[in-house]
Design an enzyme around this catalytic site. Structure first.
Site, mmCIF file in Angstrom:
data_model
loop_
_atom_site.group_PDB
_atom_site.id
_atom_site.type_symbol
_atom_site.label_atom_id
_atom_site.label_comp_id
_atom_site.label_asym_id
_atom_site.label_seq_id
_atom_site.Cartn_x
_atom_site.Cartn_y
_atom_site.Cartn_z
ATOM 1 N N GLU A 335 -5.240 -15.476 34.126
ATOM 2 C CA GLU A 335 -5.140 -15.507 32.659
ATOM 3 C C GLU A 335 -3.852 -14.816 32.204
ATOM 4 O O GLU A 335 -3.858 -13.978 31.314
ATOM 5 C CB GLU A 335 -6.356 -14.815 32.029
ATOM 6 C CG GLU A 335 -7.683 -15.418 32.470
ATOM 7 C CD GLU A 335 -8.884 -14.683 31.888
ATOM 8 O OE1 GLU A 335 -9.872 -15.354 31.555
ATOM 9 O OE2 GLU A 335 -8.832 -13.443 31.761
ATOM 10 N N CYS A 426 -15.712 -12.726 25.485
ATOM 11 C CA CYS A 426 -14.823 -11.842 24.740
ATOM 12 C C CYS A 426 -14.189 -12.526 23.543
ATOM 13 O O CYS A 426 -13.954 -11.885 22.508
ATOM 14 C CB CYS A 426 -13.744 -11.296 25.675
ATOM 15 S SG CYS A 426 -12.886 -12.572 26.634
#
Length: 689
Positions: A335, A426
């Site tokens: 990521e 998240c």
């Protein structure tokens, strides 16, 4: 404003907010701080047609759905079991506690905008569960407290043992602190703040010079500690935040010769001291939280090397590592940020949380330097790569934000769809907390200067030059470029109104050469005061309007809303020979449902002329772009390829994937130079497949 002036500016003392700490009222005191102060979200009331409905949806849908999913997925149960010291950790990740903290943060901001006794009671009940889960010395981490003898596998046998790599203990604390400060500012209650301060006191007693040292694996505790410092005035919180920054690049257990970012520390920005870092690197969300904290500490301490580093990193990201719609973090593995100019479309990652973190960072960079380029980037992210992360229904989300979806074999099974929740959720909760805080990003102040950064219809009640001033914005932005500001001081007063003239309105697609407009702009930005055209000077991208302002003075600014073609730097190989479409701050894409089931076959030559039209019935109201362009077409026998004239309809990028799954593209070839052949398996006799 540059490094030399920062040290002068931080000598200007700003009065700290007189907020309640655990032991009572913290005395107001003088502290060094950002040269430019944001205007609090509590002082700006929105009336905006674009943002206010989104904030209302966030309040009515997103926040309740988030709390409900925290209940249904046992995130709340983890706190209940921690209080009982019994059971087994019931979710996947040790950082799942933060989804509750972030949603409480969003609910707190929301309560300031939309008072709701039922929501307040629920949040208070949830805070009691958080308090009950906290250990006597302040430790708060359900993944260990539920069953200390058998903690989560990421947690390690002892507290903080795996903080660098996996445990997220300090990450959890950081989100707790952020939520606690927001909750106190919005409600005036101390219940969550007391929990946060008790935990922070423990953290400060464990970490520091001569004590335990670590570079937190997932940054945000640094930002949270700074906020607690602002609340209480206690230097230990700022000192510990700086200590965590200074620990980066100090760990001897990495193989710094390795190119594997997991082995050399680059993944979590730990391969070099922060003052020696020059590129945006590693996990994008962690990185942008780190850079936000670097800006905070630089402002509050006058640390010039730290400021120089964060400025250098910012320049690297904006010139080499950002997508045209504001997304960051190109590479899915980790990521993370890729190499310079590594911005692939088909595999773009662009985590929604990275856009949230980027907004925090850009706001801080503006407060440091007073330059419109930071607000330009913040606007790009807000109107494009951030709100694309949530569906128009307010309860479906993208974790990643694609730049191109190509059907290929004609199946939609593998194409992305929005999800209501994720194992690692998240992003939905990060959006829940960002949306209602938006009013706090509209204005900034420094002495007699009042900055207008975002064009959001609203009423702001300010104190400028020690006098009350009401500033009313009226516009239909981002669809219309006509902006109106009504200035209502309580008494005539001198101050400078600095209105951002967006880079895109000055012919600048980005404050770098990463993206440029294909042709120069011919339009000019016109400003009138009380109906009369006014000459103005441009300071760091702001039109400076000095005046003795009187009640009812009206400023009007007209921004050009031409459809612009955007081209990428030649080093971005994926975008060679392609154009993207922009109107105002909005980036556009073509989606399958408006374009005969495909988007990958559309060509946008330089001769194509676009028409913009507002369609109130489409996607909650959007301006679409249409043009007649060549479309590549394969005949029914799959033996002949030709181009045929077709109407291309482009919608705002943020609105894609709200009508089902299918092709989408942001970048269009300007001409056909090659054909990518895709074969389809032959139909099996008698199967229809």
């Amino acid at each position: 404003m540059h490094y030399a002036s920062l040290s002068q500016q931080v000598k200007h003392f700003l009065t700290a907010s007189c907020l309640l700490g655990a032991a009572g009222v913290a005395q107001a005191q003088a502290v060094a701080d950002y040269p430019i102060r944001p205007v609090s979200f509590t002082q700006v009331k929105l009336t905006d047609n674009f943002w206010l409905p989104r904030l209302k949806t966030n309040t009515d849908v997103t926040i309740p759905a988030s709390f409900q999913r925290c209940e249904a997925t046992n995130r709340v149960k983890n706190f209940e079991m921690a209080a009982a010291k019994s059971g087994k950790f019931a979710t996947t990740y040790p950082f799942d506690d933060t989804d509750i903290y972030k949603t409480i943060e969003g609910a707190s901001y929301s309560l300031s905008l939309y008072p709701d006794e039922h929501l307040k009671e629920y949040v208070d009940a949830l805070i009691k569960k958080v308090a009950a889960a906290q250990e006597p010395d302040g430790y708060l981490y359900t993944a260990r407290t539920i069953d200390p003898a058998h903690p989560h596998s990421w947690a390690g046998k002892e507290r903080w043992e795996k903080e660098r790599e996996l445990s997220h203990e300090l990450y959890n604390s950081g989100h707790l602190y952020e939520a606690a400060v927001a909750h106190y500012q919005a409600t005036g209650q101390k219940n969550l703040l007391n929990i946060a301060l008790k935990n922070a006191d423990l953290v400060c007693s464990v970490f520091g010079p001569g004590r335990r040292a670590v570079a937190p694996g997932h940054e945000i505790v640094e930002m949270g500690l700074v906020k607690l410092y602002r609340v209480t005035g206690q230097a230990k919180y700022l000192n510990t935040a700086k200590f965590f920054l200074d620990q980066r690049g100090q760990y001897k257990g990495y193989d710094f010769k390795s190119t594997d970012e997991w082995k050399n520390g680059q993944y979590w920005q730990d391969d070099k001291p922060v003052v020696a870092q020059t590129e945006a690197e590693g996990h994008a969300v962690r990185a942008e939280y780190l850079y936000s904290a670097m800006a905070d500490v630089a402002a509050l301490t006058g640390d010039k090397p730290l400021l120089a580093a964060v400025d250098t990193i910012w320049k690297n990201m904006v010139t080499k590592k950002m997508y045209v719609q504001g997304g960051t973090g190109a590479v899915g593995g980790g990521e993370r940020f890729g190499a310079n100019y590594e911005l692939p479309n088909a595999t773009a990652y662009n985590e929604t949380c990275a856009s949230v973190a980027d907004v925090y960072w850009q706001q801080r960079m503006f407060q440091l330097h007073g330059d419109a380029k930071y607000a330009d980037i913040m606007e790009k992210v807000l109107y494009n790569g951030l709100i694309s992360g949530v569906g128009l229904d307010g309860k479906s989300f993208f974790y990643t934000n694609a730049m191109q979806i190509k059907g290929g074999l004609g199946t939609k099974d593998t194409e992305p769809a929005r999800s209501g929740w994720f194992d690692c959720s998240c992003c939905p909760t990060n959006l829940a907390r960002l949306f209602p805080s938006l009013p706090g990003y509209v204005y900034g102040q420094h002495d007699k200067d009042l900055y207008v950064n975002l064009f959001v219809s609203s009423t702001a009640n300010l104190t400028v030059n020690k006098k009350p001033v009401q500033l009313v914005q009226q516009n239909n932005y981002p669809w219309d470029g006509g902006l109106k500001f009504v200035v209502n001081p309580a008494a005539s007063t001198d101050f400078n109104l600095l209105v951002r003239v967006p880079g895109w309105a000055r012919g600048e697609a980005m404050p770098s050469d990463l993206y440029t407009f294909a042709t120069p702009t011919k339009s000019e930005v016109v400003i009138k005061v009380n109906g009369k055209p006014t000459a103005y000077t441009l300071r760091n991208g702001y039109a400076v309007l000095p005046r003795k302002w009187r009640k009812g003075d009206v400023v009007e600014m007209t921004l050009p809303m031409d459809v612009r073609r955007v081209v990428a730097n030649p080093n971005v190989k994926d975008d060679l020979g392609k154009v993207a479409l922009q109107r105002g701050p909005i980036m556009y894409c073509a989606e399958w449902t408006d374009n005969k089931g495909k988007a990958s076959n559309l060509v946008v030559p330089p001769t194509a002329t676009f028409t913009a039209a507002y369609r109130p019935e489409l996607l909650n109201g959007v301006t679409t772009l249409t043009a007649t362009v060549p479309a590549v077409q394969v005949d029914a026998a799959a033996s002949t390829i030709q181009t045929v004239p077709q109407t291309l309809t482009a919608i705002p990028y943020y609105a894609w994937a709200n009508r089902g799954k299918g092709e989408m593209t942001v970048w269009f070839p300007a001409q056909i130079v090659d054909v990518d052949l895709v074969t389809r398996p032959a139909e099996l006799p008698g199967t229809g497949k």
